[in-house]
Design a protein around this motif. Structure first.
Motif, mmCIF file in Angstrom:
data_model
loop_
_atom_site.group_PDB
_atom_site.id
_atom_site.type_symbol
_atom_site.label_atom_id
_atom_site.label_comp_id
_atom_site.label_asym_id
_atom_site.label_seq_id
_atom_site.Cartn_x
_atom_site.Cartn_y
_atom_site.Cartn_z
ATOM 1 N N GLN A 194 0.838 -1.199 0.000
ATOM 2 C CA GLN A 194 0.000 0.000 0.000
ATOM 3 C C GLN A 194 0.874 1.251 0.000
ATOM 4 O OE1 GLN A 194 -2.839 0.686 3.261
ATOM 5 N NE2 GLN A 194 -4.247 1.533 1.738
ATOM 6 N N GLU A 236 3.584 0.136 2.635
ATOM 7 C CA GLU A 236 3.475 -0.873 3.698
ATOM 8 C C GLU A 236 3.131 -2.208 3.065
ATOM 9 O OE1 GLU A 236 0.490 -0.181 6.737
ATOM 10 O OE2 GLU A 236 1.056 -2.004 7.825
ATOM 11 N N ILE A 238 0.133 -8.882 4.262
ATOM 12 C CA ILE A 238 0.071 -10.267 3.806
ATOM 13 C C ILE A 238 -1.342 -10.642 3.365
ATOM 14 C CG2 ILE A 238 -0.367 -11.311 6.072
ATOM 15 C CD1 ILE A 238 1.720 -13.477 5.283
ATOM 16 N N SER A 276 -8.592 -12.871 5.353
ATOM 17 C CA SER A 276 -8.017 -11.669 5.957
ATOM 18 C C SER A 276 -6.912 -12.005 6.959
ATOM 19 C CB SER A 276 -9.124 -10.894 6.671
ATOM 20 O OG SER A 276 -8.564 -9.988 7.592
ATOM 21 N N PRO A 277 -5.842 -11.211 6.966
ATOM 22 C CA PRO A 277 -4.807 -11.407 7.991
ATOM 23 C C PRO A 277 -5.376 -11.275 9.399
ATOM 24 C CG PRO A 277 -4.413 -9.374 6.751
ATOM 25 C CD PRO A 277 -5.507 -10.113 6.061
ATOM 26 N N ASN A 285 5.240 -5.297 8.894
ATOM 27 C CA ASN A 285 4.636 -5.451 10.225
ATOM 28 C C ASN A 285 5.301 -6.582 11.002
ATOM 29 O OD1 ASN A 285 2.121 -3.620 10.266
ATOM 30 N ND2 ASN A 285 1.995 -4.651 8.279
ATOM 31 N N LEU A 286 5.559 -6.350 12.267
ATOM 32 C CA LEU A 286 6.120 -7.402 13.120
ATOM 33 C C LEU A 286 5.094 -7.850 14.140
ATOM 34 C CD1 LEU A 286 9.689 -6.058 13.963
ATOM 35 C CD2 LEU A 286 9.033 -7.662 12.154
ATOM 36 N N GLN A 293 7.497 -12.361 17.072
ATOM 37 C CA GLN A 293 8.793 -12.117 16.424
ATOM 38 C C GLN A 293 9.645 -11.168 17.243
ATOM 39 O OE1 GLN A 293 6.719 -10.838 12.685
ATOM 40 N NE2 GLN A 293 8.620 -11.564 11.766
ATOM 41 N N GLU A 312 7.369 -2.033 11.526
ATOM 42 C CA GLU A 312 6.220 -1.514 12.270
ATOM 43 C C GLU A 312 5.914 -2.422 13.445
ATOM 44 O OE1 GLU A 312 2.740 -0.707 9.965
ATOM 45 O OE2 GLU A 312 3.809 0.578 8.536
ATOM 46 N N ARG A 339 -6.105 4.417 12.511
ATOM 47 C CA ARG A 339 -7.235 4.745 11.642
ATOM 48 C C ARG A 339 -8.470 5.208 12.408
ATOM 49 N NH1 ARG A 339 -8.120 -0.279 8.824
ATOM 50 N NH2 ARG A 339 -10.025 -0.762 9.936
ATOM 51 N N GLU A 365 -2.924 6.699 8.952
ATOM 52 C CA GLU A 365 -3.409 5.522 8.235
ATOM 53 C C GLU A 365 -4.921 5.584 8.074
ATOM 54 O OE1 GLU A 365 -2.079 2.117 10.568
ATOM 55 O OE2 GLU A 365 -3.895 2.191 11.761
ATOM 56 N N GLY A 366 -5.415 4.929 7.042
ATOM 57 C CA GLY A 366 -6.859 4.882 6.832
ATOM 58 C C GLY A 366 -7.442 6.185 6.322
ATOM 59 N N VAL A 367 -6.666 6.948 5.538
ATOM 60 C CA VAL A 367 -7.186 8.178 4.933
ATOM 61 C C VAL A 367 -8.097 7.775 3.768
ATOM 62 C CG1 VAL A 367 -6.607 10.361 3.821
ATOM 63 C CG2 VAL A 367 -5.066 9.384 5.549
ATOM 64 N N GLU A 368 -9.379 8.131 3.886
ATOM 65 C CA GLU A 368 -10.337 7.676 2.870
ATOM 66 C C GLU A 368 -10.936 8.808 2.035
ATOM 67 O OE1 GLU A 368 -13.204 5.176 4.827
ATOM 68 O OE2 GLU A 368 -11.772 3.531 5.047
HETATM 69 P P1 C2E Z 1 -2.476 -2.642 10.105
HETATM 70 O O1 C2E Z 1 -0.995 -2.860 10.284
HETATM 71 O O2 C2E Z 1 -3.091 -1.557 10.905
HETATM 72 O O3 C2E Z 1 -2.661 -2.410 8.546
HETATM 73 C C1 C2E Z 1 -3.562 -1.515 7.986
HETATM 74 C C2 C2E Z 1 -4.838 -2.203 7.574
HETATM 75 O O4 C2E Z 1 -5.776 -1.213 7.179
HETATM 76 C C3 C2E Z 1 -4.678 -3.124 6.376
HETATM 77 O O5 C2E Z 1 -5.620 -4.184 6.536
HETATM 78 C C4 C2E Z 1 -5.077 -2.225 5.225
HETATM 79 O O6 C2E Z 1 -5.486 -2.934 4.075
HETATM 80 C C5 C2E Z 1 -6.204 -1.462 5.852
HETATM 81 N N1 C2E Z 1 -6.427 -0.163 5.227
HETATM 82 C C6 C2E Z 1 -5.560 0.598 4.535
HETATM 83 N N2 C2E Z 1 -6.118 1.752 4.147
HETATM 84 C C7 C2E Z 1 -7.391 1.747 4.599
HETATM 85 C C8 C2E Z 1 -8.488 2.674 4.526
HETATM 86 O O7 C2E Z 1 -8.395 3.758 3.946
HETATM 87 N N3 C2E Z 1 -9.644 2.316 5.130
HETATM 88 C C9 C2E Z 1 -9.795 1.124 5.771
HETATM 89 N N4 C2E Z 1 -10.985 0.856 6.309
HETATM 90 N N5 C2E Z 1 -8.794 0.231 5.864
HETATM 91 C C10 C2E Z 1 -7.599 0.536 5.294
HETATM 92 P P2 C2E Z 1 -5.224 -5.700 6.284
HETATM 93 O O8 C2E Z 1 -4.275 -5.773 5.120
HETATM 94 O O9 C2E Z 1 -6.472 -6.484 6.242
HETATM 95 O O10 C2E Z 1 -4.377 -6.074 7.568
HETATM 96 C C11 C2E Z 1 -4.970 -6.123 8.838
HETATM 97 C C12 C2E Z 1 -3.927 -6.271 9.918
HETATM 98 O O11 C2E Z 1 -3.251 -7.530 9.819
HETATM 99 C C13 C2E Z 1 -2.817 -5.217 9.826
HETATM 100 O O12 C2E Z 1 -3.276 -4.014 10.403
HETATM 101 C C14 C2E Z 1 -1.709 -5.907 10.606
HETATM 102 O O13 C2E Z 1 -1.901 -5.736 11.980
HETATM 103 C C15 C2E Z 1 -1.942 -7.365 10.257
HETATM 104 N N6 C2E Z 1 -0.982 -7.770 9.210
HETATM 105 C C16 C2E Z 1 -1.082 -7.638 7.871
HETATM 106 N N7 C2E Z 1 0.012 -8.134 7.247
HETATM 107 C C17 C2E Z 1 0.823 -8.565 8.229
HETATM 108 C C18 C2E Z 1 2.135 -9.189 8.244
HETATM 109 O O14 C2E Z 1 2.793 -9.412 7.218
HETATM 110 N N8 C2E Z 1 2.639 -9.516 9.484
HETATM 111 C C19 C2E Z 1 1.974 -9.251 10.643
HETATM 112 N N9 C2E Z 1 2.541 -9.608 11.801
HETATM 113 N N10 C2E Z 1 0.758 -8.673 10.654
HETATM 114 C C20 C2E Z 1 0.202 -8.332 9.470
#
Ligand code: C2E
Ligand code: CA
Ligand code: CA
Ligand code: CA
Length: 279
Positions: free
Chosen positions: A44, A58, A61, A72-73, A117-118, A122, A149, A203, A236-239
């Motif tokens: 992103q 960012e 996964i 969804s993660p 993201n960690l 980890q 992060e 967000r 984050e989450g700027v819409e």
């Molecule tokens: P996060 O780190 O807070 O990541 C931001 C989440 O907000 C992401 O969801 C992203 O797709 C979403 N997002 C981005 N922009 C917007 C927006 O404008 N509006 C809204 N409503 N949402 C937005 P995602 O990809 O579903 O990931 C959810 C969470 O899963 C992440 O929150 C993070 O905590 C975790 N995650 C994702 N990938 C990884 C990874 O590789 N490793 C680890 N440990 N955690 C991960």
């Protein structure tokens, strides 16, 4: 029409997932997923609110289940954390991110910082430092292009240990970001000793901007705090355009969210990169 093509943003429902994986533990399904390359990273973009330039990205996964589609993660990370699989998965994420970024650089592209993201699992001194060192050396990615992060709650769970880990990571030259800031009950006295480069405002505060006066005040106060501590701020989450404009006015450095872009597959992210200036 454009959104309809981006099917990767629609997750399978929790019910479907629970039903399907009940006969096979989710752990096995996840192991299988890693072997079968069902896991993928999306990227992103983050934009400099002053110049409008791409400032970073960012990595997030994704699990493409052959029958269920996208999981969804938020559904599988907690389970991977419970059974420890997150360590291998997190290692895969780090390596995939570093190698992809370095490939872009070798292809002559200008690559901004790439944030990973960690997980709490980890976040262990020896393990993490070694993982990071290896991902950097095997990919050849310069350390300053990697940002890690860590959520505020992970850091605050054990501040003293966290400070040590963060200091060791800093010595490697990577950038450090505190994620989901405002949700983890930091005390300011603890917060000020952390060697952080970037603060990501959660967000939930951006959501209320500009209509909710409390959220506006909180976001503005967090930004002043961050700036005084020499950190740059990512919202984050700027819409919406309105959110973006107010954040700009408040002096927020970087914006990330659907207003700018959804998370993108590697090839689409690559398309946003410019040729590097050679000299
Ligand atoms: P996060 O780190 O807070 O990541 C931001 C989440 O907000 C992401 O969801 C992203 O797709 C979403 N997002 C981005 N922009 C917007 C927006 O404008 N509006 C809204 N409503 N949402 C937005 P995602 O990809 O579903 O990931 C959810 C969470 O899963 C992440 O929150 C993070 O905590 C975790 N995650 C994702 N990938 C990884 C990874 O590789 N490793 C680890 N440990 N955690 C991960
Ligand atoms: Ca994050
Ligand atoms: Ca976040
Ligand atoms: Ca968040």
């Amino acid at each position: 029409k454009e959104l309809g093509k981006n099917t990767y943003q629609f997750y399978a429902t929790e019910m479907n997932v629970a039903h399907h994986v009940s006969h096979l533990s989710l752990e096995n399904a996840l192991r299988f997923a890693m072997e079968r390359k069902q896991l993928q990273l999306v990227y992103q973009p983050q934009y400099d609110l002053l110049t409008g330039q791409l400032a970073g990205m960012e990595c997030l996964i994704r699990w493409h289940h052959p029958e269920l589609g996208l999981i969804s993660p938020a559904q599988f990370i907690p389970i991977a954390e419970e059974n420890g699989l997150i360590v291998a998965m997190g290692d895969w994420v780090l390596n995939e991110a570093c190698h992809t970024a370095q490939q872009w650089r070798l292809a002559g592209l200008e690559v901004p910082r790439i944030a990973v993201n960690l997980s709490v699992r980890q976040f262990k001194p020896l393990l993490l430092v070694n993982q990071i060192k290896l991902a950097l050396s095997s990919s050849g990615l310069p350390a300053h292009l990697l940002e890690l992060e860590v959520t505020e709650s992970v850091i605050m769970k054990r501040v003293h240990e966290a400070v040590e880990i963060l200091r060791e990571l800093k010595l490697l030259g990577v950038k450090l970001a505190i994620d989901d800031f405002g949700t983890g009950y930091s005390s300011l006295s603890q917060f000020k000793v952390l060697p952080l480069d970037v603060l990501k405002i959660d967000r939930s505060f951006i959501e209320g901007i500009p209509s909710d006066q409390d959220d506006v005040v909180i976001a503005e106060t967090i930004m002043i705090l961050a700036r005084k501590m020499g950190m740059s701020v990512v919202a984050e989450g700027v819409e919406t355009a309105k959110q973006m404009q107010l954040l700009q006015k408040m002096g927020c450095d970087v914006g990330q969210g659907y207003f700018f872009s959804r998370p993108l597959p590697a090839l689409e992210m690559q398309g946003l990169l410019k040729p590097a200036l050679s000299d």
